[in-house]
Enzyme design. Structure first.
Site, mmCIF file in Angstrom:
data_model
loop_
_atom_site.group_PDB
_atom_site.id
_atom_site.type_symbol
_atom_site.label_atom_id
_atom_site.label_comp_id
_atom_site.label_asym_id
_atom_site.label_seq_id
_atom_site.Cartn_x
_atom_site.Cartn_y
_atom_site.Cartn_z
ATOM 1 N N ARG A 159 48.511 64.634 -73.562
ATOM 2 C CA ARG A 159 47.897 63.944 -74.695
ATOM 3 C C ARG A 159 48.110 62.439 -74.628
ATOM 4 O O ARG A 159 47.215 61.652 -74.944
ATOM 5 C CB ARG A 159 48.477 64.486 -76.008
ATOM 6 C CG ARG A 159 48.217 65.968 -76.273
ATOM 7 C CD ARG A 159 48.824 66.378 -77.598
ATOM 8 N NE ARG A 159 48.623 67.770 -77.924
ATOM 9 C CZ ARG A 159 49.520 68.728 -77.750
ATOM 10 N NH1 ARG A 159 50.714 68.406 -77.245
ATOM 11 N NH2 ARG A 159 49.269 69.964 -78.079
ATOM 12 N N ASP A 179 49.875 64.169 -61.754
ATOM 13 C CA ASP A 179 50.266 65.287 -62.619
ATOM 14 C C ASP A 179 49.982 66.573 -61.865
ATOM 15 O O ASP A 179 48.821 67.002 -61.775
ATOM 16 C CB ASP A 179 49.504 65.267 -63.938
ATOM 17 C CG ASP A 179 50.077 66.255 -64.957
ATOM 18 O OD1 ASP A 179 50.584 67.309 -64.527
ATOM 19 O OD2 ASP A 179 50.013 65.978 -66.176
ATOM 20 N N ALA A 240 58.596 57.762 -72.409
ATOM 21 C CA ALA A 240 58.635 59.227 -72.459
ATOM 22 C C ALA A 240 59.972 59.718 -72.988
ATOM 23 O O ALA A 240 60.127 59.947 -74.192
ATOM 24 C CB ALA A 240 58.337 59.805 -71.078
ATOM 25 N N ARG A 241 60.957 59.860 -72.101
ATOM 26 C CA ARG A 241 62.280 60.324 -72.489
ATOM 27 C C ARG A 241 63.325 59.674 -71.597
ATOM 28 O O ARG A 241 63.098 59.431 -70.410
ATOM 29 C CB ARG A 241 62.395 61.859 -72.352
ATOM 30 C CG ARG A 241 61.826 62.644 -73.522
ATOM 31 C CD ARG A 241 62.630 62.420 -74.804
ATOM 32 N NE ARG A 241 62.201 63.256 -75.914
ATOM 33 C CZ ARG A 241 61.277 62.912 -76.790
ATOM 34 N NH1 ARG A 241 60.630 61.776 -76.666
ATOM 35 N NH2 ARG A 241 60.983 63.713 -77.803
ATOM 36 N N ASP A 265 61.622 52.168 -73.698
ATOM 37 C CA ASP A 265 61.711 52.576 -75.109
ATOM 38 C C ASP A 265 62.727 53.689 -75.306
ATOM 39 O O ASP A 265 63.105 53.988 -76.444
ATOM 40 C CB ASP A 265 60.333 53.044 -75.594
ATOM 41 C CG ASP A 265 60.331 53.457 -77.057
ATOM 42 O OD1 ASP A 265 60.692 52.623 -77.908
ATOM 43 O OD2 ASP A 265 59.978 54.618 -77.355
ATOM 44 N N GLU A 270 71.305 57.932 -76.439
ATOM 45 C CA GLU A 270 70.714 57.286 -77.611
ATOM 46 C C GLU A 270 71.543 57.564 -78.856
ATOM 47 O O GLU A 270 71.852 58.730 -79.120
ATOM 48 C CB GLU A 270 69.273 57.778 -77.807
ATOM 49 C CG GLU A 270 68.353 57.346 -76.671
ATOM 50 C CD GLU A 270 66.891 57.712 -76.903
ATOM 51 O OE1 GLU A 270 66.588 58.400 -77.899
ATOM 52 O OE2 GLU A 270 66.043 57.302 -76.101
ATOM 53 N N HIS A 289 63.377 53.597 -79.109
ATOM 54 C CA HIS A 289 62.694 54.896 -79.143
ATOM 55 C C HIS A 289 61.768 54.989 -80.357
ATOM 56 O O HIS A 289 61.848 55.930 -81.158
ATOM 57 C CB HIS A 289 63.712 56.041 -79.165
ATOM 58 C CG HIS A 289 63.124 57.355 -78.714
ATOM 59 N ND1 HIS A 289 63.875 58.351 -78.146
ATOM 60 C CD2 HIS A 289 61.844 57.845 -78.764
ATOM 61 C CE1 HIS A 289 63.109 59.391 -77.860
ATOM 62 N NE2 HIS A 289 61.862 59.109 -78.240
ATOM 63 N N ALA A 291 58.211 54.159 -79.835
ATOM 64 C CA ALA A 291 56.837 54.046 -79.345
ATOM 65 C C ALA A 291 55.884 54.931 -80.150
ATOM 66 O O ALA A 291 54.749 54.541 -80.436
ATOM 67 C CB ALA A 291 56.769 54.401 -77.861
#
Length: 329
Positions: A159, A179, A240-241, A265, A270, A289, A291
């Site tokens: 997405r 991907d 992303a992560r 981000d 964290e 974090h 975004a």
């Protein structure tokens, strides 16, 4: 006193609109908990209110311990799309669906990725300081450059990655996509070039932007070897992560001139320690974090979360938002 109401735990960040969707029902009772509640306090709170039938999570972890404390959990939802803090197999064993907010925050994350690309390419921090610090004469020594004509490699075409691609195409960039779980035809239909070998594609990219989920397969995906394949004038973006990029490897590349810059981000830990070495680098822009956490995205994600909960309670789960599809009949 016994009640027929379904008890739903909601984090503080759930929007008013989402709360209204839930509280307009006579069969639902809301219990609020802090977004940064400790695991111990969360377990105790669940036990004190048990049975608990649904939960809307922010950053809080959820697994076997919390399921046991809840006693009668029917649905676990995330006000977002990531679920690395949720023990999915534990939920599946109890036939409890895990639901996410679908595409609710994907436009926001895509915009944030593009913002970081533009901030780095247009040298926003350096040029701001140039004017502010009275160094106008130095401006020609720090010229910005265009996104136009540059090659961006998008890692992950879900997405968020697909929306990022649309925005990059609008800037007339050459968009490549890696991907392994998407058909080449789908990527080509979006006007992008599919690549099957990440390592082979990295040396040609001016920007690499990460939009894949954090899984055992992607943890450490960008380690020293892979970052080392990027060209010295390239930029790495991660919205992303944390943990997909090895921060120590990123720091080494940025400080040795093997990478031009980065937009980050998300972090391995964290919140990150105040002394994180990346913070002191002039060629890095950072964010906490957020975004996918804009004013509009929080409203969209919250309302989708409320609809997810209601769909399960009403016996008709929104299937496309269920992560563990194995629990569906």
């Amino acid at each position: 006193m016994a009640t027929n109401k379904k008890k739903i735990f909601v984090t503080q960040t759930l929007s008013r609109g989402a709360r209204a969707l839930l509280t307009q029902r006579d069969d639902i009772e809301l219990v609020e908990f802090p977004n940064l509640i400790s695991a111990k306090d969360f377990e105790a709170l669940l036990k004190s209110h048990a049975p608990v039938h649904g939960v809307a999570l922010g950053a809080t972890a959820f697994g076997e311990t919390e399921l046991e404390a809840s006693k009668d959990m029917k649905v676990v939802t995330r006000i977002g799309v990531g679920y690395d803090a949720v023990d999915v197999p534990a939920l599946s064993r109890r036939k409890v669906p895990l639901m996410v907010a679908g595409s609710a925050n994907s436009p926001s994350v895509a915009e944030a990725a593009l913002f970081m690309m533009l901030t780095l390419a247009k040298r926003a921090q350096e040029l701001h300081a140039c004017v502010k610090d009275g160094k106008w004469a130095d401006r020609l020594g720090m010229l910005p450059f265009d996104l136009y004509g540059k090659t961006v490699l998008i890692v992950g075409f879900g997405r968020i990655g697909s929306r990022t691609a649309k925005r990059c195409l609008a800037f007339e960039m050459n968009v490549q996509v890696y991907d392994p779980y998407k058909e080449a035809a789908e990527i080509k239909a979006a006007g992008c070039e599919p690549v099957t070998d990440l390592d082979a594609a990295l040396p040609g990219a001016d920007f690499v932007t990460i939009h894949c989920p954090k899984t055992p397969e992607t943890v450490g995906l960008f380690d020293a070897a892979r970052i080392g394949r990027m060209k010295p004038k390239a930029y790495l973006i991660n919205t992303a992560r944390g943990g997909i990029v090895k921060e120590s490897a990123l720091y080494d590349a940025l400080t040795s001139g093997r990478l031009a810059g980065a937009g980050i981000d998300v972090f391995e830990v964290e919140p990150p320690p105040v002394g994180n070495a990346l913070f002191a680098l002039p060629n890095v822009i950072i964010a906490p974090h957020v975004a996918g956490v804009t004013v509009e995205a929080v409203e969209r994600m919250s309302e989708q979360t409320a609809r997810n909960i209601l769909s399960v309670l009403d016996g008709d789960p929104i299937r496309q938002n269920v992560i563990n599809q194995d629990v569906l009949g």
